[in-house]
Write an enzyme that holds these catalytic residues in place. Structure first.
Site, PDB file in Angstrom:
ATOM      1  N   LEU A 129       0.905  -1.223   0.134  1.00  0.00           N
ATOM      2  CA  LEU A 129      -0.054   0.099  -0.087  1.00  0.00           C
ATOM      3  C   LEU A 129       0.849   1.260   0.110  1.00  0.00           C
ATOM      4  O   LEU A 129       0.555   2.320  -0.740  1.00  0.00           O
ATOM      5  CB  LEU A 129      -0.923   0.003   1.328  1.00  0.00           C
ATOM      6  CG  LEU A 129      -1.827   1.129   1.390  1.00  0.00           C
ATOM      7  CD1 LEU A 129      -3.021   1.396   0.313  1.00  0.00           C
ATOM      8  CD2 LEU A 129      -2.403   1.061   3.092  1.00  0.00           C
ATOM      9  N   ALA A 130       1.998   1.045   0.731  1.00  0.00           N
ATOM     10  CA  ALA A 130       2.975   2.308   0.675  1.00  0.00           C
ATOM     11  C   ALA A 130       4.250   1.652   0.965  1.00  0.00           C
ATOM     12  O   ALA A 130       4.431   0.573   1.477  1.00  0.00           O
ATOM     13  CB  ALA A 130       2.727   3.082   1.663  1.00  0.00           C
ATOM     14  N   ALA A 132       8.393   3.030   2.173  1.00  0.00           N
ATOM     15  CA  ALA A 132       9.454   4.107   2.609  1.00  0.00           C
ATOM     16  C   ALA A 132      10.774   3.334   2.702  1.00  0.00           C
ATOM     17  O   ALA A 132      11.026   2.180   2.675  1.00  0.00           O
ATOM     18  CB  ALA A 132       8.969   4.893   3.871  1.00  0.00           C
ATOM     19  N   SER A 133      11.644   4.426   3.406  1.00  0.00           N
ATOM     20  CA  SER A 133      13.128   3.622   3.231  1.00  0.00           C
ATOM     21  C   SER A 133      13.382   2.814   4.331  1.00  0.00           C
ATOM     22  O   SER A 133      14.122   2.068   4.285  1.00  0.00           O
ATOM     23  CB  SER A 133      13.888   5.070   3.553  1.00  0.00           C
ATOM     24  OG  SER A 133      13.815   5.701   4.903  1.00  0.00           O
ATOM     25  N   SER A 135      10.434   1.136   6.061  1.00  0.00           N
ATOM     26  CA  SER A 135       9.550  -0.145   6.158  1.00  0.00           C
ATOM     27  C   SER A 135       8.608  -0.152   5.069  1.00  0.00           C
ATOM     28  O   SER A 135       8.752   0.775   4.131  1.00  0.00           O
ATOM     29  CB  SER A 135       8.767  -0.011   7.370  1.00  0.00           C
ATOM     30  OG  SER A 135       8.074   1.380   7.444  1.00  0.00           O
ATOM     31  N   GLN A 136       7.422  -1.092   4.892  1.00  0.00           N
ATOM     32  CA  GLN A 136       6.774  -1.181   3.794  1.00  0.00           C
ATOM     33  C   GLN A 136       5.494  -1.355   4.184  1.00  0.00           C
ATOM     34  O   GLN A 136       5.467  -2.450   5.408  1.00  0.00           O
ATOM     35  CB  GLN A 136       7.289  -2.302   2.870  1.00  0.00           C
ATOM     36  CG  GLN A 136       6.549  -2.214   1.638  1.00  0.00           C
ATOM     37  CD  GLN A 136       7.266  -3.054   0.532  1.00  0.00           C
ATOM     38  OE1 GLN A 136       8.207  -2.425  -0.227  1.00  0.00           O
ATOM     39  NE2 GLN A 136       6.854  -4.068   0.216  1.00  0.00           N
ATOM     40  N   LYS A 152       2.761  -3.452   8.693  1.00  0.00           N
ATOM     41  CA  LYS A 152       3.968  -2.708   8.590  1.00  0.00           C
ATOM     42  C   LYS A 152       5.416  -3.257   8.943  1.00  0.00           C
ATOM     43  O   LYS A 152       5.392  -3.956   9.949  1.00  0.00           O
ATOM     44  CB  LYS A 152       4.212  -1.321   9.502  1.00  0.00           C
ATOM     45  CG  LYS A 152       4.987  -0.520   9.150  1.00  0.00           C
ATOM     46  CD  LYS A 152       4.887   1.000  10.165  1.00  0.00           C
ATOM     47  CE  LYS A 152       5.958   1.724   9.911  1.00  0.00           C
ATOM     48  NZ  LYS A 152       5.911   3.120  10.664  1.00  0.00           N
ATOM     49  N   ASP A 287       6.836  13.871  14.711  1.00  0.00           N
ATOM     50  CA  ASP A 287       7.027  13.607  13.637  1.00  0.00           C
ATOM     51  C   ASP A 287       5.871  13.826  12.403  1.00  0.00           C
ATOM     52  O   ASP A 287       5.300  12.937  11.822  1.00  0.00           O
ATOM     53  CB  ASP A 287       7.465  12.039  12.968  1.00  0.00           C
ATOM     54  CG  ASP A 287       8.295  11.882  11.715  1.00  0.00           C
ATOM     55  OD1 ASP A 287       8.491  12.895  11.309  1.00  0.00           O
ATOM     56  OD2 ASP A 287       8.312  10.766  11.354  1.00  0.00           O
TER      57      ASP A 287
END
Length: 549
Positions: A129-130, A132-133, A135-136, A152, A287
């Protein structure tokens, strides 16, 4: 140092030089041996001479990959260190990387679960679904209740890659520290250490899950913030499972307008949420960039935020909270003397700081801000300018305050993007004044006493025994001290007596020797010599033997 780390080091140096970042270094960082080393790499040339220094740094970090992208994002919030031009360029860095194979994600998830995915989940989608550097995210449904969830999972070998890059960064920072010398404002080693703590915290998804659970519990009854439910039984250091949400990204202004969102209420709630997290709960999401914030689709006239990614959370000590609130109130009252006092009292700057010079520096920076209307003054920039000023007075950097400053800048930027007329001061002032009122006066004292009362009531029955024991101990100490004093006095008496005899014997021996040399037939020299020798023996033997008392 391994061959892989040498290869990586060369790649980093090559990339930085190709973007001409050696050209923007200050003279202190380019001694003759640096220039010699640079000239020895003559085949690596600057290919981006037409671009600004900030843009070149951004492009270099983007090319170096995820760890450097995240470092750049963190540096973009350190406007006390970087110019606005450089910070603005780094703020545009995007943590977007190609997804890794879904089959590898399945393997990683099953390794944490120690069972096939189908044992707990249905409809697992190997297409992420998404991504990143670090995790996924993959979607699925819970087998037990059919609810939609997201899984995640950390990228394969991401820890080793990050540790290797961190080691290289740390070594480079030490070299820069050496070149800049004592008293440099940049303090690279300090920056890299802050980054190391932050990014290593993001590598533990179990910790992120616990943070999310705590934040959710803090806002269970809130109509302003929703944190998705975390399925703690499926959370591990490399895996986190949580409720799937279907909000609108906060950056999608067009979609929010289309559903008729109340932007004024949404912006004000964002400010209230920040101050509630900091001052009421002392646990704030650090964040809060647009990628981690969504807006509810239901009830657009009464919208609420949906918060994701609780990997980086901040807390403040009670002392920091109080000084921070007083700082804001003092600023808007133009009480620069009080601001300077607060920085010294809190320990943020040295107590040896020249108070008058510090106050004047704060006034020079802050006074021009009042040339604009109050609703245009930025809290984040107030804090930023105060930190920048304090930096020249050797401020002791507080990582928790840096996180707070970053979060405040995010919240302000977001609030004014949603509703440009947002009056941050009018929204925050009642909250700050109420919080300060709760910290002082009879009500605050009663609250503190009430908090301590259970502990005191638990210890109260022990008081008579403690008093008796202390009195008994006091008598023992008094008796012991008297004994020590007696021993000391006895020692002194013996020492004085011995010294007296030794000195007298020395005088008699000297006199006897002189008389003997003048006339050896007289009896007096012999009396002196014999008496002196006898007294010396008595004095020597009467010396105190034990010096312990």
């Amino acid at each position: 140092m391994t061959l892989a780390s040498i290869r990586r080091g060369y790649h980093v140096i090559k990339t930085l030089l190709q973007y001409g970042l050696d050209d923007v270094l200050p003279p202190k960082m380019t001694p003759w041996y640096f220039k010699l080393a640079r000239n020895s790499l003559f085949w690596i040339r600057n290919k981006h001479k037409g671009k600004s220094g900030g843009e070149r740094l951004k492009l270099a970090m983007q090319e170096l990959g995820p760890v450097y992208i995240k470092l750049g994002q963190m540096l973009s919030t350190r406007r006390d260190l970087l110019s606005d031009e450089w910070a603005n360029e780094l703020a545009m860095l995007q943590d977007k990387v190609p997804p890794f194979d879904g089959a590898l994600a399945r393997q990683a998830i099953e390794a944490e679960l120690k069972a096939p995915i189908e044992s707990f989940f249905d409809d697992f989608n190997e297409t992420p679904l998404a991504s990143a550097s670090i995790s996924q995210v993959h979607t699925a449904t819970l087998k037990s209740n059919g609810k939609a969830v997201v899984l995640k999972v950390l990228r394969p070998n991401v820890e080793a890659k990050i540790q290797a890059d961190l080691l290289l960064m740390s070594q480079t920072a030490k070299v820069i520290d050496y070149l800049l010398g004592e008293g440099n404002r940049l303090r690279p080693s300090e920056v890299i250490e802050d980054y190391r703590v932050t990014i290593l915290g993001e590598l533990n998804l179990k910790l992120e899950a616990l943070n999310a659970i705590k934040l959710r519990n803090n806002f269970l009854d809130s109509d302003a913030l929703y944190i998705p439910y975390v399925y703690e039984e499926f959370c591990y250091p490399r895996l986190m499972v949580m409720e799937r949400i279907y909000g609108i990204p906060v950056s999608d202004i067009a979609a929010l307008k289309a559903q008729g969102t109340n932007f004024k209420l949404l912006a004000e709630r964002g400010v209230e949420l920040f101050f509630t997290q900091v001052f009421r709960d002392n646990f704030f999401h650090a964040d809060m960039h647009p990628g981690n914030i969504f807006i509810s689709r239901d009830h657009p006239e009464n919208p609420y935020y949906i918060g994701l990614d609780c990997g980086i959370m901040g807390t403040l000590s009670e002392v920091d909270k109080r000084y921070l609130a007083e700082n804001f109130l003092a600023f808007f009252n133009r009480d620069y003397h009080r601001i300077a006092q607060l920085y010294i009292e809190s320990g943020w700057v040295s107590e040896k700081t020249d108070l008058q010079a510090f106050e004047q520096a704060i006034k020079v920076v802050c006074e021009p801000m009042f040339n604009k209307p109050l609703d245009e003054i930025s809290f984040g920039h107030v804090l930023l300018e105060l930190f920048r000023t304090a930096r020249h007075f050797d401020i002791v950097v507080q990582p928790q305050l840096v996180l707070l400053e970053k979060t405040l800048l995010y919240i302000e930027g977001l609030g004014r993007q949603l509703y440009p007329q947002l009056d941050l001061w009018q929204t925050a002032k009642p909250f700050l004044e109420q919080w300060m009122a709760e910290q002082v006066g009879p009500k605050a004292m009663f609250k503190k006493v009430s908090t301590k009362l259970p502990y005191w009531s638990d210890k109260l029955p022990e008081f008579p025994e403690l008093i008796y024991d202390n009195l008994k101990l006091g008598r023992k100490l008094l008796s012991s001290q008297q004994q020590m004093l007696d021993k000391y006095l006895k020692y002194q008496q013996q020492a004085h007596k011995s010294n007296y005899l030794l000195i007298t014997s020395a005088i008699l021996l000297i006199c006897g020797t002189l008389l003997f040399n003048q006339d050896a037939t007289l009896w007096s020299p012999y009396v002196c010599l014999i008496s002196g020798a006898a007294l010396w023996i008595i004095g020597w033997r009467s010396r105190p033997k034990n010096r312990k008392f």
